[in-house]
Design an enzyme around this catalytic site. Sequence first.
Site, PDB file in Angstrom:
ATOM      1  N   TYR A  44      -1.678  -1.403  10.916  1.00 21.52           N
ATOM      2  CA  TYR A  44      -1.886  -1.647   9.481  1.00 21.52           C
ATOM      3  C   TYR A  44      -0.709  -1.111   8.688  1.00 21.52           C
ATOM      4  O   TYR A  44      -0.168  -1.798   7.802  1.00 21.52           O
ATOM      5  CB  TYR A  44      -3.179  -0.979   9.025  1.00 21.52           C
ATOM      6  N   SER A  92       0.866  -1.176   0.000  1.00 18.64           N
ATOM      7  CA  SER A  92       0.000   0.000   0.000  1.00 18.64           C
ATOM      8  C   SER A  92       0.903   1.226   0.000  1.00 18.64           C
ATOM      9  O   SER A  92       2.080   1.144   0.398  1.00 18.64           O
ATOM     10  CB  SER A  92      -0.888   0.005   1.245  1.00 18.64           C
TER      11      SER A  92
END
Length: 272
Positions: free
Chosen positions: A154, A141
């Site tokens: 995360y 990401s």
Amino acid sequence: MNGIYGKVALITGGAAGIGLHYAKELLRNGLRAVTLADVNEERGIEAVEDLTREFGSNKSLYVKTDVTDKEQFADAFERTVDKFKNIDILINNAGIMNDAIWEREIGINFVGTVIGCILGLHHYLPKYKTAKEGIIVNVASTTGLEVFGAIPIYVATKHAVIGLTQSWGTESHYKRAQVRFLALCPGPTDTTLALDGLDKNLGPAYQDIFRESQPFVTLQGSDYVAKGLIHAIVNGENGSIWVVEDSETPYEVVIPSRDKLRIMNYHDLELM
């Protein structure tokens, strides 16, 4: 298409969202067949029906898979080889964004990626690849390249995925196994993983940080990310990192070595 035509892929988290778009875009670019490894059985069956309507029969397979379970993940590889005789490309795409259940988040985002890489690199791709080279794409990401205090766990999993990819994407590993590693870093994308909830964190303080620090973003479509995957597979060198954001052409990110960062900082101090 270099690296794709006539090959067989396995995609984790492939039953919906970006994972299913990856499958469709790969098939449009000449992929021979794809396995969708996903924990959601209902969506997996529907996805295979969808792919069959668009691409014909014997092009896709669904295997119910929890990527944190080594035996289930290995079974996805085994059933792929049984049906299609080969396995060339692994897309480690399964992931969740929910710091409130951080043990599960780490298990899926990082441990599951590790399991996939070990199975692919040590067992299946070298033995069952169609041609000379196998490919493993680890989906990280843009948060793996920056910091975001609202969801630190995360973010850490995505940093870890990038480090994992670069460490296995070295020349020594490529020479012994002929498997090319790539990291794909999508920016904010219109999926179920999008930043649309204030409860996916460690509590009220993190919700406040979310509200204060989350900039306005325009979510890109999953189709752009899928096209970015193709671009990375075709153009990416072993160990490279590719960003797909704002519905624009993917670009490569090069992280400087520690020595270069030290030189850069020393030079900056001299100029002060």
